[in-house]
Design an enzyme around this catalytic site. Sequence first.
Site, PDB file in Angstrom:
ATOM      1  N   HIS A  37      -4.537   2.499   0.201  1.00  0.00           N
ATOM      2  CA  HIS A  37      -3.123   2.380  -0.209  1.00  0.00           C
ATOM      3  C   HIS A  37      -2.747   3.514  -1.164  1.00  0.00           C
ATOM      4  CE1 HIS A  37      -3.907  -2.061   0.622  1.00  0.00           C
ATOM      5  NE2 HIS A  37      -2.872  -1.800   1.382  1.00  0.00           N
ATOM      6  N   GLY A 148      -0.561   3.351   7.247  1.00  0.00           N
ATOM      7  CA  GLY A 148      -1.912   3.844   7.518  1.00  0.00           C
ATOM      8  C   GLY A 148      -2.226   3.812   9.014  1.00  0.00           C
ATOM      9  N   GLU A 149      -3.036   4.768   9.459  1.00  0.00           N
ATOM     10  CA  GLU A 149      -3.432   4.820  10.874  1.00  0.00           C
ATOM     11  C   GLU A 149      -4.542   3.829  11.210  1.00  0.00           C
ATOM     12  OE1 GLU A 149      -4.270   8.972  11.455  1.00  0.00           O
ATOM     13  OE2 GLU A 149      -2.143   9.452  11.718  1.00  0.00           O
TER      14      GLU A 149
END
Length: 286
Positions: A37, A148-149
Amino acid sequence: MELVKTIEALQNAVKNARAAGKQIALVPTMGALHKGHLSLVKKACEEGRFVVVSIFVNPTQFNNPEDLRTYPRTLDADIALLSNNTSAAVAFAPSVEEIYPEPDTRQFDFGALSQVMEGKYRPGHFNGVAQIVSKLFMIVEPDVAFFGEKDFQQLAIIRQMVKDLKLNLRIVGCPIIRDDDGLATSSRNALLTPEGRAIAPKIHAILQQSVEEYKNYTPTQMIERVTKQINDVAGLEVEYYSIVDGLTLQDLKAWSDTNYAVGCVTVYCGKVRLIDNITYFKPKEL
Ligand code: PAF
């Protein structure tokens, strides 16, 4: 950094920042923040943007009540982590009533994108994600939002939602952040037992190895191979391993069917459901 709990207070803060000529960035999270994060928030903070980090465990995206009950909630630590490590302006941590004063009955349809993988194994999950993310977009009206991926399918679905709703914002996908031993950072890692934490990095190691070897196998053979290798680690159990086109998310029959091949996995490590993915190949421009 300011902590706000109401939509009104958040919108006032955003209005003032916009009046001061700032770009507004949103990083949606469910809290239990970790370095994955932080990497999103740090990226969002570039170029002097006014960054809102939302922290909200969204009940509508959980299809399993036990998962919702046990999801880690660490608001004080989250605020400290953001304040000490980023220049985020606001943490928005609303109550469920603030976000859903009445039930959200909206139904989203992402077609084939949401019928595979997480969509298949967690019915209703992406509808809940779309409900909360669209609400956050309407509340904050950000110029840009960061995801996020690791949640590869979620990112594709959010991009599709932005297109479908013709929203005027940019979505930025950020690379998976891993611990030194390769385990993808996730809030759920906090729920792993010490034994689970010790074996969980094998997931990434096996996926990485499969990238080295993929030319020797068809996608179907590779799925079988990876699934067996992970299941052979005592304590790990694959829910699914899919090798898909990175844009359509549909299963690949042959490697030559695409120029963007991604493997997406879900593994139970004890009771903890971990997801990860690996890119076999992709075009330079992506
Ligand atoms: O990826 C997450 O943490 C959640 O699905 C999101 C995007 C914050 C929506 O609740």
